[in-house]
Write an enzyme that holds these catalytic residues in place. Structure first.
Site, short mmCIF file in Angstrom:
data_model
loop_
_atom_site.label_atom_id
_atom_site.label_comp_id
_atom_site.label_asym_id
_atom_site.label_seq_id
_atom_site.Cartn_x
_atom_site.Cartn_y
_atom_site.Cartn_z
N TRP A 40 0.81 -1.22 -0.20
CA TRP A 40 0.12 0.30 0.06
C TRP A 40 0.79 1.28 0.11
O TRP A 40 0.46 2.14 -0.65
CB TRP A 40 -1.07 0.20 1.28
CG TRP A 40 -2.02 -1.09 0.88
CD1 TRP A 40 -2.09 -2.41 1.62
CD2 TRP A 40 -2.97 -1.11 -0.20
NE1 TRP A 40 -3.24 -3.05 1.02
CE2 TRP A 40 -3.55 -2.34 0.06
CE3 TRP A 40 -3.31 -0.20 -1.20
CZ2 TRP A 40 -4.88 -2.77 -0.92
CZ3 TRP A 40 -4.11 -0.57 -1.97
CH2 TRP A 40 -5.10 -1.88 -1.89
N ASP A 45 -2.45 6.65 6.08
CA ASP A 45 -3.28 5.72 5.55
C ASP A 45 -3.64 4.84 6.56
O ASP A 45 -3.04 3.88 7.12
CB ASP A 45 -2.79 5.00 4.17
CG ASP A 45 -3.69 4.19 3.59
OD1 ASP A 45 -4.72 4.05 4.17
OD2 ASP A 45 -3.41 3.25 2.68
N LYS A 96 -12.89 -1.98 5.48
CA LYS A 96 -12.35 -2.80 6.45
C LYS A 96 -12.87 -2.65 7.85
O LYS A 96 -13.35 -3.46 8.41
CB LYS A 96 -10.90 -2.63 6.59
CG LYS A 96 -9.84 -3.31 5.19
CD LYS A 96 -9.86 -2.37 4.14
CE LYS A 96 -8.98 -3.01 3.06
NZ LYS A 96 -8.15 -2.25 2.17
#
Ligand SMILES: *Cc1c(COP(=O)(O)O)cnc(C)c1O
Length: 360
Positions: free
Chosen positions: A101, A171, A195
């Protein structure tokens, strides 16, 4: 049979939340309408969004000088919106590279400015969080970006870096609301919803007000945080149903005792699962450095990859779903987000112990 869903995302939602959504599906609280059918400018929907924001502010103790935005485009669009809005005429930004990511965020930022890789864990295949004393930061960086939890690698920062006057950007897609964070340490926090918050497509952004209003020239209107902040996330039609679902999750979290209580539960779940892996005499292995192991995403391999198929099949038959690891790392991954009850982890551990006994 009770089903436990270990998907990395979109992921399990609290059962009570899904039930409430079902009950309110056709007629939201006597309005005669489904939330999906409401004008976003009407008083019913406005109250839903306002409540969602107020509850999130309460859950995370978000200071008054921060805006909360509910936007579309998931986590990915933030990889572009962050540099477009926060470079503010500066030449470069610092990025910490801890896996898949972070790499995606860096790749997008390079389109808009120089990326200084302040730290990286590539040397050990992204299995740890690089210590702060090793970071090579640029004092003139526009901001420093890091990924608090690498969903694929299963690496989580247990600490928050102190970047001084350089705004810290995080993030938090896969660990927001799972542990206590002091929001005032950050310039901007973003998270794709699927999530720990709600349905995919929605992103939550928490941004300090002084960072707004300096987007790069030619920034598309829809990508300017200030436009959305000034319009209370209603510049255009917001993803109303996703925000409604997020709001139900926030109310559920408050009922569970808030983020601190969630964190306690998450620590207990993670301890149980890692404990089983570590006590398996090498039948199961987690490659991640002990101190940096994620409480949300637990990657592990079996000592013989030829057993993977059988493991997944038997797990499925027991209602333990979506344990297959990410295609880039293989093996297994158990995601144990806020909505995964302790009983789910207990069921997984019982199965893992049995399977190891059969095949050990
Ligand atoms: C899932 C995830 C994303 C991407 O979210 P999308 O909604 O698919 O764009 C970004 N960052 C992290 C850490 C993630 O876990």
């Amino acid at each position: 049979m009770t089903i436990y869903n270990f998907s990395a995302g979109p992921a399990v939602l609290p059962h009570e939340v899904l039930q409430q959504a079902r009950e309110e599906m056709l007629d939201w609280r006597g309005s005669g309408m489904s939330v999906m059918e409401m004008s976003h400018r009407g008083k019913e929907y406005m109250s839903i969004q306002a409540r969602a924001e107020a509850d999130l502010r309460e859950l995370m103790a978000i200071p008054k000088n921060y805006k909360v935005l509910f936007l579309q485009g998931g986590g990915h669009l933030q990889f572009s919106m962050v540099p477009l809005n926060l470079l503010r005429g500066k030449a470069s930004a610092d990025y910490v590279n801890t896996g898949e990511w972070s790499k995606k965020a860096m790749g997008e930022a390079r389109k808009f400015g120089k990326v200084n890789e302040a730290a990286s864990s590539a040397d050990r295949n992204f299995t740890y969080a690089p210590g702060f004393d090793t970071w090579k930061r640029d004092p003139n960086a526009a901001y420093l970006h890091y990924t608090t939890n690498e969903t694929i690698g299963g690496v989580e920062f247990g600490w928050v870096p102190d970047t001084g006057n350089v705004p810290l950007v995080a993030d938090m897609s896969s660990n927001i609301l799972s542990r206590t964070y002091d929001v005032s340490r950050f310039g901007l926090i973003y998270a794709g919803a699927q999530k720990n918050i709600g349905p995919a497509g929605l992103a939550v952004i928490i941004v300090r007000e002084d960072l707004l209003g300096q987007a790069a020239p030619n920034t598309p209107t829809m990508l300017d945080y200030k436009v959305h902040a000034d319009a209370d996330s209603m510049y255009n039609t917001p993803p109303t149903y996703g925000i409604y679902m997020a709001g139900l999750v926030f109310q559920w979290l408050k009922k569970q005792g808030g983020v601190a209580e969630m964190e306690r539960a998450n620590i207990a779940k993670a301890r149980l699962l890692y404990g089983a892996i570590d006590a398996s005499n090498g039948f199961y292995n987690c490659p991640v450095n002990q101190a940096d192991r994620s409480r949300m995403n637990v990657p592990f391999t079996l000592k013989d990859a030829a057993l993977d198929g059988g493991f997944l099949k038997q797990a499925d038959a027991r209602g333990l779903l979506q344990l297959k690891g990410h295609r880039s790392v293989g093996g297994m991954r158990a995601s144990i987000y806020n909505a995964m009850p302790l009983a789910g982890v207990q069921a997984l551990v019982a199965f893992m112990n049995e399977f190891a006994k059969q095949h050990g």
